[in-house]
Design an enzyme around this catalytic site. Structure first.
Site, PDB file in Angstrom:
ATOM      1  N   ARG A   1      81.610  25.366   0.186  1.00 59.88           N
ATOM      2  CA  ARG A   1      81.830  26.746  -0.291  1.00 59.88           C
ATOM      3  C   ARG A   1      82.420  27.532   0.861  1.00 59.88           C
ATOM      4  NH1 ARG A   1      79.482  28.613   3.603  1.00 59.88           N
ATOM      5  NH2 ARG A   1      79.773  30.639   2.638  1.00 59.88           N
ATOM      6  N   GLY A   2      82.781  28.786   0.571  1.00 58.73           N
ATOM      7  CA  GLY A   2      83.506  29.584   1.563  1.00 58.73           C
ATOM      8  C   GLY A   2      84.994  29.424   1.279  1.00 58.73           C
ATOM      9  N   ALA A   3      85.717  30.553   1.214  1.00 60.11           N
ATOM     10  CA  ALA A   3      87.091  30.528   0.711  1.00 60.11           C
ATOM     11  C   ALA A   3      88.008  29.515   1.424  1.00 60.11           C
ATOM     12  CB  ALA A   3      87.678  31.942   0.762  1.00 60.11           C
TER      13      ALA A   3
ATOM     14  N   ARG B   1      86.275  27.505  -9.339  1.00 59.70           N
ATOM     15  CA  ARG B   1      85.727  28.816  -8.976  1.00 59.70           C
ATOM     16  C   ARG B   1      86.886  29.829  -8.986  1.00 59.70           C
ATOM     17  NH1 ARG B   1      81.810  29.080  -4.000  1.00 59.70           N
ATOM     18  NH2 ARG B   1      81.029  30.844  -5.211  1.00 59.70           N
TER      19      ARG B   1
ATOM     20  N   GLN C   1      73.068  32.035   1.655  1.00 62.68           N
ATOM     21  CA  GLN C   1      74.014  31.466   2.640  1.00 62.68           C
ATOM     22  C   GLN C   1      73.714  31.978   4.046  1.00 62.68           C
ATOM     23  OE1 GLN C   1      74.903  32.756  -0.314  1.00 62.68           O
ATOM     24  NE2 GLN C   1      76.727  31.794  -1.158  1.00 62.68           N
TER      25      GLN C   1
ATOM     26  N   ASP D   1      86.961  36.654   0.223  1.00 62.23           N
ATOM     27  CA  ASP D   1      87.410  35.642  -0.739  1.00 62.23           C
ATOM     28  C   ASP D   1      88.778  35.974  -1.310  1.00 62.23           C
ATOM     29  OD1 ASP D   1      84.345  35.311  -0.687  1.00 62.23           O
ATOM     30  OD2 ASP D   1      85.171  33.470  -1.560  1.00 62.23           O
TER      31      ASP D   1
ATOM     32  N   ASN E   1      84.234  39.923  -1.542  1.00 59.64           N
ATOM     33  CA  ASN E   1      83.445  39.011  -0.707  1.00 59.64           C
ATOM     34  C   ASN E   1      82.084  38.849  -1.369  1.00 59.64           C
ATOM     35  OD1 ASN E   1      83.196  37.376   1.709  1.00 59.64           O
ATOM     36  ND2 ASN E   1      81.763  38.897   2.473  1.00 59.64           N
ATOM     37  N   LYS E   2      81.242  38.033  -0.766  1.00 62.72           N
ATOM     38  CA  LYS E   2      79.922  37.741  -1.328  1.00 62.72           C
ATOM     39  C   LYS E   2      79.199  38.998  -1.777  1.00 62.72           C
ATOM     40  CE  LYS E   2      78.508  34.637  -2.034  1.00 62.72           C
ATOM     41  NZ  LYS E   2      78.674  34.099  -3.398  1.00 62.72           N
TER      42      LYS E   2
HETATM   43  O1  MRU Z   1      79.912  31.745  -2.843  1.00 63.13           O
HETATM   44  P1  MRU Z   1      80.411  31.372  -1.476  1.00 63.13           P
HETATM   45  O2  MRU Z   1      79.345  30.872  -0.571  1.00 63.13           O
HETATM   46  O3  MRU Z   1      81.603  30.455  -1.546  1.00 63.13           O
HETATM   47  O4  MRU Z   1      80.921  32.749  -0.878  1.00 63.13           O
HETATM   48  C1  MRU Z   1      81.430  32.751   0.423  1.00 63.13           C
HETATM   49  C2  MRU Z   1      81.792  34.090   0.906  1.00 63.13           C
HETATM   50  O5  MRU Z   1      81.668  35.077   0.226  1.00 63.13           O
HETATM   51  C3  MRU Z   1      82.414  34.156   2.273  1.00 63.13           C
HETATM   52  O6  MRU Z   1      82.053  35.337   2.918  1.00 63.13           O
HETATM   53  C4  MRU Z   1      83.940  34.093   2.135  1.00 63.13           C
HETATM   54  O7  MRU Z   1      84.316  33.008   1.361  1.00 63.13           O
HETATM   55  C5  MRU Z   1      84.614  34.020   3.445  1.00 63.13           C
HETATM   56  S1  MRU Z   1      84.353  32.468   4.226  1.00 63.13           S
HETATM   57  C6  MRU Z   1      85.209  32.406   5.685  1.00 63.13           C
END
Ligand code: MRU
Length: 341
Positions: free
Chosen positions: A45-47, A85, A192, A233, A243-244
């Site tokens: 996970r994470g963009a 996603r 996270q 994201d 973002n999250k």
């Molecule tokens: O749902 P996730 O864990 O994929 O969400 C991740 C985030 O919101 C991060 O802050 C974002 O992707 C940036 S990662 C460098």
């Protein structure tokens, strides 16, 4: 540094982020369908990391595809990965990059097409690490010395191919001699922050304190927090940042308390086709992520739940957007376009 995702022996190996920090286990994906499931299930996970996984997923798909009707198979591979996603634009950016290369190779022998797509996916991973280091270099001067940096979710090595975006800025500030410690929001509901950010920073010996999400305002008011750094994201043309979920609340608290709020993200996270954050698709995830913690129920059965995985922070709360090409400030319509060139 922790290895988030690698291409090994014609397979994609990822650290299982659903198991951390209790277990350091690796998952091996041998098909694009397995990669898609890993993205959807948050093994990765994470963009930026999702983007790398998608590129490797496309490469795996073509590697295992039959020679007949390759165009249709390529379409199915890309469609399956794109449906995992919706919010992180890096997913679509990476699929598109692989698609463009595939189209440019039409008519070439299949062995060459496979070899080139695998090489491209490996390159996407390598570039991502270099990009994160550049983001770190560009952002480090913005981090105040001898203060605490607050971050939300995990925008670290685990959310990228390595080094991280928001955590990359913190790493670079520390490498440059700044005395910085980190407050990590736990980041309900998927945790996270508690599970991944704390674990990752502990590996590097960076002093980290875990707080629950609702403590952020208390500590910002105390004067201890020098700045907030988060990842993204998807960033719209006007500088609105998805973002999250919870990031928006942190940004509002930061503005109220005069704390700079920085967003660190690669250029591939910009979506200049969208005029504002209102247009960013927000992923809704399973109710069980809210009603359960590690499989244990924390709410009555049949509880009605909302679970948007992301929120949008309006650009007016964002002090600067740190990218590998430089730092953008308001007005973002102009500064982001100038960075993209
Ligand atoms: O749902 P996730 O864990 O994929 O969400 C991740 C985030 O919101 C991060 O802050 C974002 O992707 C940036 S990662 C460098």
């Amino acid at each position: 540094m922790v290895e988030t995702i690698q291409w090994i022996d014609d397979a994609v190996v990822m650290i299982d982020q659903t198991r951390l920090p209790l277990e350091e286990r690796y998952v091996t994906c041998r098909t694009y369908v397995e990669v898609a499931a890993a993205i959807r299930g948050m093994v990765i996970r994470g963009a930026p990391a999702i983007g790398v996984a998608a590129a490797m997923g496309v490469a795996l798909g073509v590697l295992r595809a039959g020679e007949m009707d390759l165009d249709h198979q390529m379409e199915a591979i890309c469609a399956t990965l794109a449906a995992t996603r919706p919010t992180a634009v890096n997913l679509f950016w990476a699929i598109d990059r692989m698609k463009q290369l595939y189209l440019s190779l039409r008519g070439r022998p299949i062995a060459e097409i496979r070899r080139r797509l695998v090489a491209e996916a490996i390159l996407v991973r390598e570039e991502d690490i270099a990009i994160c280091r550049a983001i770190g270099r560009n952002g480090a001067p913005l981090v105040p010395d001898a203060k605490t940096v607050l971050t939300h979710c995990n925008a670290g090595a685990l959310a990228t191919a390595g080094y991280g975006t928001a955590l990359g800025v913190i790493r670079a500030a520390i490498e440059g001699g700044k005395r910085v410690d980190v407050f990590a929001d736990e980041t309900r509901p998927f945790l996270q922050g508690a599970r991944l950010t704390v674990w990752e920073l502990q590996q590097d010996g960076i002093p980290t304190t875990l707080i629950t999400d609702n403590m952020a305002g208390h500590f910002m008011k105390s004067g201890r927090i020098g700045c907030v750094v988060v990842g993204a994201d998807r960033i719209a043309a006007n500088g609105d940042v998805a973002n999250k979920v919870g990031t928006y609340s942190v940004a509002v608290l930061a503005k109220e308390n005069g704390v700079p709020f920085f967003v660190a993200a690669p250029i591939s996270t910009l979506d200049l086709t969208l005029a504002s954050g209102e247009l960013i698709p927000i992923e809704q995830r399973a109710a069980s992520e809210v009603t359960h913690v590690f499989g244990h129920p924390v709410a009555p059965a049949e509880t009605v739940v909302q679970n948007p995985a992301f929120d949008v922070t309006p650009a007016r709360y964002v002090s600067a957007i740190i990218t590998e090409k430089g730092v953008a400030c308001a007005p973002y319509e102009e500064s982001l376009r100038a960075l993209v060139g």
